[in-house]
Design an enzyme around this catalytic site. Structure first.
Site, PDB file in Angstrom:
ATOM      1  N   LYS A  33     -21.118  46.901   5.742  1.00 25.20           N
ATOM      2  CA  LYS A  33     -21.729  46.234   6.899  1.00 25.20           C
ATOM      3  C   LYS A  33     -20.966  46.576   8.179  1.00 25.20           C
ATOM      4  CE  LYS A  33     -20.677  41.724   7.850  1.00 25.20           C
ATOM      5  NZ  LYS A  33     -20.202  41.603   9.248  1.00 25.20           N
ATOM      6  N   ASN A  34     -19.640  46.427   8.122  1.00 27.49           N
ATOM      7  CA  ASN A  34     -18.865  46.586   9.350  1.00 27.49           C
ATOM      8  C   ASN A  34     -18.666  48.037   9.755  1.00 27.49           C
ATOM      9  OD1 ASN A  34     -18.840  43.872   9.606  1.00 27.49           O
ATOM     10  ND2 ASN A  34     -16.714  43.588   8.932  1.00 27.49           N
TER      11      ASN A  34
ATOM     12  N   CYS B 220     -20.513  34.137  12.961  1.00 28.20           N
ATOM     13  CA  CYS B 220     -19.877  33.204  12.038  1.00 28.20           C
ATOM     14  C   CYS B 220     -18.952  32.268  12.799  1.00 28.20           C
ATOM     15  CB  CYS B 220     -19.056  33.965  11.003  1.00 28.20           C
ATOM     16  SG  CYS B 220     -20.062  34.838   9.829  1.00 28.20           S
TER      17      CYS B 220
ATOM     18  N   ARG C 166     -14.160  32.568  19.498  1.00 28.45           N
ATOM     19  CA  ARG C 166     -14.239  34.032  19.433  1.00 28.45           C
ATOM     20  C   ARG C 166     -14.507  34.532  20.852  1.00 28.45           C
ATOM     21  NH1 ARG C 166     -17.495  36.014  14.212  1.00 28.45           N
ATOM     22  NH2 ARG C 166     -16.205  37.870  14.451  1.00 28.45           N
TER      23      ARG C 166
ATOM     24  N   ASP D 227     -10.821  38.897   6.088  1.00 30.04           N
ATOM     25  CA  ASP D 227     -12.107  38.720   5.408  1.00 30.04           C
ATOM     26  C   ASP D 227     -11.952  38.475   3.907  1.00 30.04           C
ATOM     27  OD1 ASP D 227     -14.092  39.371   7.641  1.00 30.04           O
ATOM     28  OD2 ASP D 227     -12.674  41.027   7.732  1.00 30.04           O
TER      29      ASP D 227
ATOM     30  N   ARG E  54     -26.263  37.807   4.839  1.00 32.07           N
ATOM     31  CA  ARG E  54     -25.924  38.593   6.031  1.00 32.07           C
ATOM     32  C   ARG E  54     -25.046  39.790   5.660  1.00 32.07           C
ATOM     33  NH1 ARG E  54     -23.509  35.490  10.983  1.00 32.07           N
ATOM     34  NH2 ARG E  54     -23.264  37.686  11.498  1.00 32.07           N
TER      35      ARG E  54
HETATM   36  N1  EPU Z   1     -10.153  38.426  20.374  1.00 37.14           N
HETATM   37  C1  EPU Z   1      -9.813  38.009  21.638  1.00 37.14           C
HETATM   38  N2  EPU Z   1     -10.581  38.427  22.694  1.00 37.14           N
HETATM   39  C2  EPU Z   1     -11.667  39.233  22.531  1.00 37.14           C
HETATM   40  C3  EPU Z   1     -12.002  39.672  21.224  1.00 37.14           C
HETATM   41  C4  EPU Z   1     -11.231  39.246  20.158  1.00 37.14           C
HETATM   42  O1  EPU Z   1      -8.859  37.283  21.820  1.00 37.14           O
HETATM   43  O2  EPU Z   1     -12.297  39.576  23.533  1.00 37.14           O
HETATM   44  C5  EPU Z   1      -9.327  37.979  19.225  1.00 37.14           C
HETATM   45  C6  EPU Z   1     -10.116  37.137  18.218  1.00 37.14           C
HETATM   46  O3  EPU Z   1     -10.233  35.801  18.635  1.00 37.14           O
HETATM   47  C7  EPU Z   1      -9.261  37.287  16.984  1.00 37.14           C
HETATM   48  C8  EPU Z   1      -8.705  38.710  17.121  1.00 37.14           C
HETATM   49  O4  EPU Z   1      -8.942  39.095  18.475  1.00 37.14           O
HETATM   50  O5  EPU Z   1      -8.198  36.385  17.003  1.00 37.14           O
HETATM   51  C9  EPU Z   1      -9.319  39.721  16.214  1.00 37.14           C
HETATM   52  O6  EPU Z   1     -10.723  39.624  16.249  1.00 37.14           O
HETATM   53  P1  EPU Z   1     -11.630  40.918  16.296  1.00 37.14           P
HETATM   54  O7  EPU Z   1     -12.144  41.115  17.686  1.00 37.14           O
HETATM   55  O8  EPU Z   1     -10.920  42.058  15.645  1.00 37.14           O
HETATM   56  O9  EPU Z   1     -12.830  40.500  15.411  1.00 37.14           O
HETATM   57  P2  EPU Z   1     -14.245  41.107  15.533  1.00 37.14           P
HETATM   58  O10 EPU Z   1     -14.131  42.504  16.032  1.00 37.14           O
HETATM   59  O11 EPU Z   1     -15.138  40.156  16.255  1.00 37.14           O
HETATM   60  C10 EPU Z   1     -14.370  42.209  13.160  1.00 37.14           C
HETATM   61  C11 EPU Z   1     -15.271  42.068  11.978  1.00 37.14           C
HETATM   62  C12 EPU Z   1     -15.014  40.712  11.326  1.00 37.14           C
HETATM   63  C13 EPU Z   1     -13.560  40.664  10.892  1.00 37.14           C
HETATM   64  C14 EPU Z   1     -12.654  40.894  12.118  1.00 37.14           C
HETATM   65  C15 EPU Z   1     -11.192  40.982  11.767  1.00 37.14           C
HETATM   66  C16 EPU Z   1     -17.197  43.351  12.588  1.00 37.14           C
HETATM   67  C17 EPU Z   1     -18.634  43.377  12.975  1.00 37.14           C
HETATM   68  N3  EPU Z   1     -16.658  42.163  12.401  1.00 37.14           N
HETATM   69  O12 EPU Z   1     -14.719  41.139  14.028  1.00 37.14           O
HETATM   70  O13 EPU Z   1     -15.843  40.653  10.179  1.00 37.14           O
HETATM   71  O14 EPU Z   1     -13.269  39.406  10.345  1.00 37.14           O
HETATM   72  O15 EPU Z   1     -13.025  42.144  12.761  1.00 37.14           O
HETATM   73  O16 EPU Z   1     -10.951  42.038  10.927  1.00 37.14           O
HETATM   74  O17 EPU Z   1     -16.586  44.399  12.405  1.00 37.14           O
HETATM   75  C18 EPU Z   1     -17.299  39.662   8.632  1.00 37.14           C
HETATM   76  O18 EPU Z   1     -17.624  40.805   8.294  1.00 37.14           O
HETATM   77  O19 EPU Z   1     -17.670  38.649   8.002  1.00 37.14           O
HETATM   78  C19 EPU Z   1     -16.487  39.493   9.824  1.00 37.14           C
HETATM   79  C20 EPU Z   1     -16.358  38.318  10.453  1.00 37.14           C
END
Ligand code: EPU
Length: 433
Positions: free
Chosen positions: A26-27, A122, A127, A319, A412
């Site tokens: 998915k990711n 989620c 976030r 995850d 999802r």
């Molecule tokens: N963060 C910030 N500011 C931002 C963006 C992120 O402070 O503008 C912080 C978040 O709050 C968090 C950290 O950065 O503490 C890391 O979050 P990240 O941005 O890496 O998460 P994401 O990119 O939104 C992806 C995966 C998630 C997975 C996380 C961590 C995708 C589509 N989603 O999310 O996957 O948990 O990286 O590895 O790639 C899932 O598949 O169920 C899922 C939630």
């Protein structure tokens, strides 16, 4: 659609056995789909999982003006020739899926503007999107917020390459700016990047089709911008295996299988999870594209508890924190779980406690698990994709019947999960709602 899963627990009486195949990630695929907006012609994808998040991304792309064609069960053609793209993301869909934010980079870079609502997804705690706002500002875009939407606009419709140091490592921010840099003026240097395998996979996909990206998979990525849209030609992208699905099957197998082979996966992406399970006493063997549990619990030895903390790749993936915590309820001793990435990602433990687990929350980031404990089936409501699957694991280990509600969250991220789990012996059924 409010489907539920009914799971009859094994309660130590039966063992799962057999082979289970891992689907496309998915990711990874969501990022490739977003990246299609950088192309003049389009992209062809295979091994695309049939999951709800992919459907939502398809809807988002179609709403923007892209043409999509399914070719059989798992192949997808995304075409852009002769299409005029909109710069506004569909409000309702974006509000449901955090990954919608990935579209902002390619759209802003291509059209010079993009608008979108605060992205949903989620419930894992706050976030924020500050990294996106700050990064696009650094690339010269103006940012405003009106009518419940962000509006980013680049001067003369062109982003400017720059150096961006991320305050925190973020998977989607790294990917978004890597994509934005491809159509920006000059060079974009990204520092403190996420190093997840999906980031490298996206860079490899784009580089194979003309993008100039160096360093993906390390903390510093350099992207040389260009005026020209990318071209795919006849290349087909095969979606990489889902390491999180493989890891969840592995943990399920550790708890309930005597012998289980997880196929079509990449064991190298799960090195740390395999290491933790082996140290706890789980007999894990790896092949080139498979992971096996072999002769599990041969001499009825107990698993050992272990402390672990989630960390950006190559650390322990957040995850897989929920499945691993369920594992620890069945291991002997005290185990401290430290969730360092998301502060809301331990809330599901309340439900596991109601099943009989001995878990104490110290603060929103830390719980102490004492095991082993007998889990008893009950009614559970999946709070997010990964905790949802952890509930399926807990329900399978437990004694008695569990009802898992809010199955949409599991759908999802996991394709026809009940059918695949039935084939290895899990007593699980979907009741259509
Ligand atoms: N963060 C910030 N500011 C931002 C963006 C992120 O402070 O503008 C912080 C978040 O709050 C968090 C950290 O950065 O503490 C890391 O979050 P990240 O941005 O890496 O998460 P994401 O990119 O939104 C992806 C995966 C998630 C997975 C996380 C961590 C995708 C589509 N989603 O999310 O996957 O948990 O990286 O590895 O790639 C899932 O598949 O169920 C899922 C939630």
């Amino acid at each position: 659609m409010k489907d539920t899963f009914i799971v009859e627990g094994l309660s130590g009486t039966k063992s799962l056995e057999g082979r289970i195949k891992v689907g496309g990630a998915k990711n990874a695929v969501l990022k490739i789909m977003a990246g299609s907006l950088l192309f003049k012609d389009g992209v062809s994808l295979s091994n695309v999982p049939n999951i709800e998040d992919v459907k939502r991304m398809e809807e988002l792309l179609m709403d923007l003006g892209v043409s999509l064609k399914k070719k059989g069960q798992r192949a997808l053609e995304i075409r852009l020739e002769g299409r005029t793209l909109k710069s506004r993301l569909h409000t309702d869909i974006s509000k449901k899926m955090r990954a919608s934010i990935l579209l902002t980079g390619p759209l802003l870079a291509r059209l010079g503007e993009v608008s979108f609502p605060y992205p949903g997804g989620c419930v894992l705690g706050a976030r924020p999107i500050d990294l996106f706002v700050e990064g696009f500002r650094k690339m010269g875009a103006s940012v405003s917020f009106k009518n419940e939407a962000y509006h980013f606009r680049a001067p003369q419709k062109k982003l400017q390459g720059t150096t961006i140091l991320f305050k925190t490592q973020s998977v989607t921010a790294t990917e978004t700016f890597m994509m934005a840099g491809i159509l920006a003026r000059g060079k974009t240097i990204l520092k403190n990047c996420a190093m997840e395998p999906e980031v490298k996979n996206l860079a490899d996909f784009l580089s194979a089709r003309g993008a100039k990206i160096k360093g993906a998979g390390t903390p510093t990525i350099e992207v040389q911008g260009s005026n020209k849209l990318l071209r795919s030609g006849s290349k087909v992208y095969k979606t990489m295996p889902d390491r999180l699905e493989a890891g969840s099957f592995l943990i399920l197998g550790a708890l309930t299988a005597k012998n289980l082979e997880i196929t079509n996966c990449n064991p190298a992406d799960l090195e740390i999870v395999i290491e933790f399970l082996r140290n706890a006493g789980v007999p894990v063997e790896t092949g080139k594209t498979s992971i096996s549990i072999v002769d599990n619990k041969k001499d009825n030895k107990e698993f050992k508890g272990t402390n672990f903390k989630t960390h950006e790749y190559p650390g322990f993936p957040t995850d897989l924190q929920a499945p691993m915590t369920v594992f620890l309820t069945q291991a002997t001793g005290e185990s401290l779980v430290f969730e360092t990435i998301f502060e809301g990602r331990l809330n599901y433990t309340e439900d596991i406690v109601k099943m009989g687990a001995n878990i104490t929350m110290w603060d929103p980031h830390r719980v102490m698990v004492k095991g082993p404990t007998l889990l008893k089936g009950r009614v559970l409501e999946g709070p997010d994709i990964r905790a949802g699957l952890a509930y399926v694991i807990a329900a399978t280990v437990a004694r008695g019947r569990s009802v898992i509600e809010n199955v949409y969250y599991i759908d999802r991220g996991y394709e026809s999960i009940e059918k695949r789990l039935q084939m290895i012996g899990v007593d699980i059924e979907r009741v259509r709602g």
